[in-house]
Design an enzyme around this catalytic site. Structure first.
Site, PDB file in Angstrom:
ATOM      1  N   ASP A 124       0.799  -1.242   0.000  1.00 33.80           N
ATOM      2  CA  ASP A 124       0.000   0.000   0.000  1.00 33.80           C
ATOM      3  C   ASP A 124       0.826   1.284   0.000  1.00 33.80           C
ATOM      4  OD1 ASP A 124      -1.903  -1.940   0.156  1.00 33.80           O
ATOM      5  OD2 ASP A 124      -2.714  -1.348   2.084  1.00 33.80           O
ATOM      6  N   LYS A 153      -6.477  -4.635  -3.506  1.00 35.56           N
ATOM      7  CA  LYS A 153      -7.113  -5.411  -2.426  1.00 35.56           C
ATOM      8  C   LYS A 153      -8.166  -4.560  -1.719  1.00 35.56           C
ATOM      9  CE  LYS A 153      -3.483  -4.566   1.064  1.00 35.56           C
ATOM     10  NZ  LYS A 153      -4.214  -3.650   1.919  1.00 35.56           N
ATOM     11  N   CYS A 199      -2.416  -2.710   7.604  1.00 38.98           N
ATOM     12  CA  CYS A 199      -2.319  -3.666   6.491  1.00 38.98           C
ATOM     13  C   CYS A 199      -1.063  -4.521   6.539  1.00 38.98           C
ATOM     14  CB  CYS A 199      -2.427  -2.927   5.166  1.00 38.98           C
ATOM     15  SG  CYS A 199      -4.090  -2.299   4.898  1.00 38.98           S
TER      16      CYS A 199
HETATM   17  C1  C5J Z   1      -3.250   0.401   5.470  1.00 43.38           C
HETATM   18  C2  C5J Z   1      -5.030   1.595   6.506  1.00 43.38           C
HETATM   19  N1  C5J Z   1      -2.682   0.235   4.285  1.00 43.38           N
HETATM   20  N2  C5J Z   1      -4.276   2.087   7.468  1.00 43.38           N
HETATM   21  N3  C5J Z   1      -4.517   0.866   5.502  1.00 43.38           N
HETATM   22  O1  C5J Z   1      -2.634   0.158   6.482  1.00 43.38           O
HETATM   23  O2  C5J Z   1      -6.220   1.833   6.496  1.00 43.38           O
END
Ligand code: C5J
Length: 243
Positions: free
Chosen positions: A24, A129, A162
Protein backbone atom coordinates in the site's frame (compact mmCIF):
# COMPACT_ATOMS: atom_id res chain seq x y z
CA UNK A 1 21.71 -21.06 2.92
CA UNK A 2 22.76 -17.47 3.77
CA UNK A 3 21.19 -15.69 6.69
CA UNK A 4 20.89 -12.12 7.92
CA UNK A 5 20.85 -10.54 11.33
CA UNK A 6 17.22 -10.38 12.42
CA UNK A 7 14.98 -10.48 15.47
CA UNK A 8 14.43 -12.70 17.33
CA UNK A 9 17.16 -14.75 15.59
CA UNK A 10 18.85 -14.90 12.18
CA UNK A 11 16.58 -15.19 9.14
CA UNK A 12 17.60 -17.69 6.44
CA UNK A 13 17.26 -16.13 3.01
CA UNK A 14 16.31 -18.68 0.38
CA UNK A 15 16.82 -16.66 -2.78
CA UNK A 16 15.16 -19.32 -4.94
CA UNK A 17 11.88 -18.93 -3.11
CA UNK A 18 11.59 -15.35 -1.88
CA UNK A 19 9.73 -12.20 -2.93
CA UNK A 20 9.60 -8.58 -1.84
CA UNK A 21 6.08 -7.55 -0.85
CA UNK A 22 5.40 -3.79 -0.85
CA UNK A 23 2.16 -3.00 0.89
CA UNK A 24 0.00 0.00 0.00
CA UNK A 25 2.69 2.56 -0.89
CA UNK A 26 -0.08 4.74 -2.27
CA UNK A 27 -0.55 8.47 -2.47
CA UNK A 28 -3.80 8.07 -0.49
CA UNK A 29 -1.76 6.86 2.50
CA UNK A 30 1.42 8.88 2.11
CA UNK A 31 0.70 12.23 0.45
CA UNK A 32 -1.38 15.31 1.24
CA UNK A 33 -4.95 15.31 -0.07
CA UNK A 34 -5.48 11.57 0.32
CA UNK A 35 -7.48 9.21 2.50
CA UNK A 36 -5.06 9.21 5.42
CA UNK A 37 -4.96 12.96 5.70
CA UNK A 38 -8.76 13.10 5.61
CA UNK A 39 -8.69 10.94 8.75
CA UNK A 40 -6.46 13.50 10.47
CA UNK A 41 -3.20 11.53 10.33
CA UNK A 42 0.29 13.06 10.45
CA UNK A 43 1.74 12.05 7.08
CA UNK A 44 5.31 12.96 7.99
CA UNK A 45 5.43 9.78 10.08
CA UNK A 46 4.97 7.49 7.07
CA UNK A 47 7.37 9.02 4.59
CA UNK A 48 10.75 7.80 5.92
CA UNK A 49 10.18 4.31 4.56
CA UNK A 50 9.71 5.49 0.96
CA UNK A 51 13.44 5.75 0.01
CA UNK A 52 14.23 2.57 1.95
CA UNK A 53 11.63 0.62 -0.02
CA UNK A 54 12.92 2.16 -3.25
CA UNK A 55 16.41 0.80 -2.48
CA UNK A 56 15.08 -2.67 -1.71
CA UNK A 57 13.00 -2.67 -4.89
CA UNK A 58 16.07 -1.73 -6.93
CA UNK A 59 18.14 -4.48 -5.29
CA UNK A 60 15.48 -7.16 -5.82
CA UNK A 61 15.06 -6.10 -9.44
CA UNK A 62 18.80 -6.18 -10.05
CA UNK A 63 18.86 -9.70 -8.62
CA UNK A 64 15.92 -10.75 -10.81
CA UNK A 65 13.79 -11.52 -7.75
CA UNK A 66 10.03 -10.90 -7.66
CA UNK A 67 8.65 -7.59 -6.40
CA UNK A 68 4.94 -7.57 -5.56
CA UNK A 69 2.86 -4.44 -4.92
CA UNK A 70 -0.49 -4.15 -3.20
CA UNK A 71 -2.86 -1.23 -3.12
CA UNK A 72 -5.86 -0.91 -0.88
CA UNK A 73 -8.68 0.32 -3.07
CA UNK A 74 -12.22 -0.32 -4.18
CA UNK A 75 -14.16 -0.69 -7.39
CA UNK A 76 -15.67 2.53 -8.74
CA UNK A 77 -19.20 1.19 -8.09
CA UNK A 78 -18.20 0.49 -4.44
CA UNK A 79 -19.58 -3.06 -4.71
CA UNK A 80 -16.59 -4.36 -2.72
CA UNK A 81 -16.88 -1.75 0.03
CA UNK A 82 -18.86 -2.78 3.10
CA UNK A 83 -20.83 0.10 4.61
CA UNK A 84 -19.10 -0.60 7.93
CA UNK A 85 -15.80 0.37 6.29
CA UNK A 86 -17.20 3.37 4.43
CA UNK A 87 -18.73 4.83 7.55
CA UNK A 88 -15.84 4.08 9.91
CA UNK A 89 -13.86 6.94 11.44
CA UNK A 90 -16.27 9.75 10.57
CA UNK A 91 -13.81 11.28 8.11
CA UNK A 92 -14.46 14.62 6.41
CA UNK A 93 -14.58 12.76 3.12
CA UNK A 94 -15.38 9.08 2.79
CA UNK A 95 -14.05 6.32 0.55
CA UNK A 96 -15.50 6.93 -2.92
CA UNK A 97 -15.98 10.69 -2.42
CA UNK A 98 -14.13 13.14 -4.63
CA UNK A 99 -10.90 14.47 -3.11
CA UNK A 100 -7.97 16.52 -4.36
CA UNK A 101 -6.43 13.40 -6.01
CA UNK A 102 -9.64 11.97 -7.44
CA UNK A 103 -12.11 9.67 -5.71
CA UNK A 104 -10.72 8.50 -2.38
CA UNK A 105 -9.29 4.93 -2.40
CA UNK A 106 -10.88 4.07 -5.74
CA UNK A 107 -8.93 1.88 -8.13
CA UNK A 108 -7.63 3.82 -11.11
CA UNK A 109 -7.73 7.25 -9.41
CA UNK A 110 -4.52 9.24 -8.93
CA UNK A 111 -4.77 9.01 -5.14
CA UNK A 112 -4.98 5.24 -5.08
CA UNK A 113 -1.93 4.94 -7.32
CA UNK A 114 1.59 4.42 -5.93
CA UNK A 115 3.94 7.13 -4.77
CA UNK A 116 6.29 7.58 -7.74
CA UNK A 117 9.39 6.43 -5.83
CA UNK A 118 7.84 3.02 -5.13
CA UNK A 119 5.85 2.48 -8.32
CA UNK A 120 5.87 -0.93 -10.00
CA UNK A 121 7.76 -1.54 -13.21
CA UNK A 122 6.48 -3.58 -16.12
CA UNK A 123 6.03 -7.24 -15.35
CA UNK A 124 5.58 -6.87 -11.56
CA UNK A 125 2.44 -8.12 -9.90
CA UNK A 126 0.08 -5.36 -8.73
CA UNK A 127 -2.71 -6.47 -6.45
CA UNK A 128 -5.79 -4.35 -5.80
CA UNK A 129 -7.11 -5.41 -2.43
CA UNK A 130 -10.38 -4.36 -0.80
CA UNK A 131 -9.26 -5.33 2.71
CA UNK A 132 -6.31 -5.02 5.03
CA UNK A 133 -5.21 -8.62 4.38
CA UNK A 134 -3.42 -8.90 1.02
CA UNK A 135 -4.66 -12.50 0.63
CA UNK A 136 -8.36 -11.67 1.03
CA UNK A 137 -10.18 -11.60 -2.35
CA UNK A 138 -6.91 -11.36 -4.30
CA UNK A 139 -4.69 -13.49 -6.53
CA UNK A 140 -1.72 -13.34 -4.14
CA UNK A 141 -1.90 -16.94 -2.93
CA UNK A 142 -2.05 -18.33 -6.49
CA UNK A 143 0.87 -16.17 -7.61
CA UNK A 144 3.08 -17.32 -4.73
CA UNK A 145 2.11 -20.95 -5.13
CA UNK A 146 2.77 -20.96 -8.88
CA UNK A 147 6.25 -19.51 -8.34
CA UNK A 148 7.06 -21.74 -5.35
CA UNK A 149 7.61 -18.70 -3.15
CA UNK A 150 7.77 -19.60 0.53
CA UNK A 151 9.43 -16.52 2.03
CA UNK A 152 8.31 -12.92 2.07
CA UNK A 153 10.28 -9.78 2.75
CA UNK A 154 7.55 -7.40 3.85
CA UNK A 155 7.55 -3.60 3.61
CA UNK A 156 4.93 -0.85 3.44
CA UNK A 157 2.33 1.09 5.35
CA UNK A 158 0.88 1.09 7.84
CA UNK A 159 2.78 -1.18 10.20
CA UNK A 160 -0.07 -2.03 12.56
CA UNK A 161 -2.86 -2.17 9.97
CA UNK A 162 -2.32 -3.67 6.49
CA UNK A 163 1.28 -4.72 7.07
CA UNK A 164 0.66 -6.52 10.33
CA UNK A 165 -2.62 -8.06 9.12
CA UNK A 166 -0.96 -9.41 5.99
CA UNK A 167 2.05 -10.75 7.87
CA UNK A 168 -0.14 -12.60 10.35
CA UNK A 169 -2.22 -14.18 7.58
CA UNK A 170 0.90 -15.06 5.58
CA UNK A 171 2.39 -16.69 8.67
CA UNK A 172 -0.75 -18.77 9.18
CA UNK A 173 -0.51 -19.87 5.56
CA UNK A 174 3.01 -21.15 6.05
CA UNK A 175 5.19 -18.34 4.68
CA UNK A 176 8.39 -17.32 6.45
CA UNK A 177 8.03 -13.56 6.79
CA UNK A 178 10.61 -10.93 7.65
CA UNK A 179 9.34 -7.40 8.14
CA UNK A 180 11.85 -4.67 7.32
CA UNK A 181 11.92 -2.34 10.33
CA UNK A 182 12.99 0.79 8.45
CA UNK A 183 10.88 -0.23 5.45
CA UNK A 184 7.58 0.16 7.26
CA UNK A 185 5.90 3.10 9.00
CA UNK A 186 2.84 4.11 10.94
CA UNK A 187 1.15 7.44 11.60
CA UNK A 188 1.70 6.48 15.25
CA UNK A 189 5.37 5.68 15.97
CA UNK A 190 4.44 3.98 19.23
CA UNK A 191 2.10 1.59 17.33
CA UNK A 192 4.94 0.73 14.96
CA UNK A 193 7.23 0.01 17.86
CA UNK A 194 4.80 -2.21 19.71
CA UNK A 195 3.83 -4.05 16.52
CA UNK A 196 7.45 -4.93 15.74
CA UNK A 197 7.84 -6.21 19.25
CA UNK A 198 4.59 -8.19 19.21
CA UNK A 199 5.35 -9.90 15.90
CA UNK A 200 8.74 -11.15 17.04
CA UNK A 201 7.88 -11.94 20.67
CA UNK A 202 7.62 -15.51 21.96
CA UNK A 203 10.37 -16.79 19.69
CA UNK A 204 9.08 -15.09 16.54
CA UNK A 205 5.45 -16.02 16.93
CA UNK A 206 4.55 -14.28 13.67
CA UNK A 207 7.99 -13.97 12.09
CA UNK A 208 11.16 -11.91 11.98
CA UNK A 209 12.15 -8.27 11.67
CA UNK A 210 15.39 -6.93 10.20
CA UNK A 211 17.07 -3.76 9.02
CA UNK A 212 17.08 -3.07 5.27
CA UNK A 213 20.87 -2.79 5.22
CA UNK A 214 21.25 -6.43 6.23
CA UNK A 215 19.26 -7.50 3.18
CA UNK A 216 20.94 -5.00 0.88
CA UNK A 217 24.39 -6.21 1.92
CA UNK A 218 23.45 -9.83 1.34
CA UNK A 219 21.87 -9.08 -2.04
CA UNK A 220 24.95 -7.13 -3.04
CA UNK A 221 27.30 -9.95 -2.08
CA UNK A 222 25.16 -12.64 -3.76
CA UNK A 223 24.25 -10.80 -6.93
CA UNK A 224 27.01 -8.29 -7.67
CA UNK A 225 28.13 -9.10 -11.18
CA UNK A 226 31.59 -10.65 -11.42
CA UNK A 227 34.22 -8.49 -13.13
CA UNK A 228 34.17 -9.00 -16.90
CA UNK A 229 37.19 -11.13 -17.82
CA UNK A 230 39.72 -9.34 -19.97
CA UNK A 231 39.38 -11.77 -22.84
CA UNK A 232 41.58 -11.07 -25.81
CA UNK A 233 40.70 -13.01 -28.95
CA UNK A 234 44.14 -12.68 -30.49
CA UNK A 235 46.03 -13.88 -27.44
CA UNK A 236 43.63 -16.83 -27.37
CA UNK A 237 44.73 -17.70 -30.88
CA UNK A 238 41.44 -16.73 -32.56
CA UNK A 239 40.50 -14.04 -34.99
CA UNK A 240 37.37 -11.97 -34.67
CA UNK A 241 35.18 -12.05 -37.73
CA UNK A 242 32.75 -9.33 -38.66
CA UNK A 243 29.80 -10.33 -40.75
C1 C5J B 1 -3.25 0.40 5.47
C2 C5J B 1 -5.03 1.60 6.51
N1 C5J B 1 -2.68 0.24 4.28
N2 C5J B 1 -4.28 2.09 7.47
N3 C5J B 1 -4.52 0.87 5.50
O1 C5J B 1 -2.63 0.16 6.48
O2 C5J B 1 -6.22 1.83 6.50
Amino acid sequence: MPSINAKPFPFHVDFDHIALLCIDMQRDFCLPGGFAESLGNDLSNVQACIPVIAKLQAAFRKAGLPVIHTKECHKPDLSDLPSAKRNRGNPKIKIGDMGPMGRILIDGEVGSDFVPENAPIEGELVISKPGKDAFYATELRDYLTTRLISGLVITGVTTEVCVQTTMRVANDRGYDCVLVEDGTDSYFPEFKDVTLRALTAQGGIVGWTCQSQALLDLLESEYSSPATPDFNLQSAGMEATVS
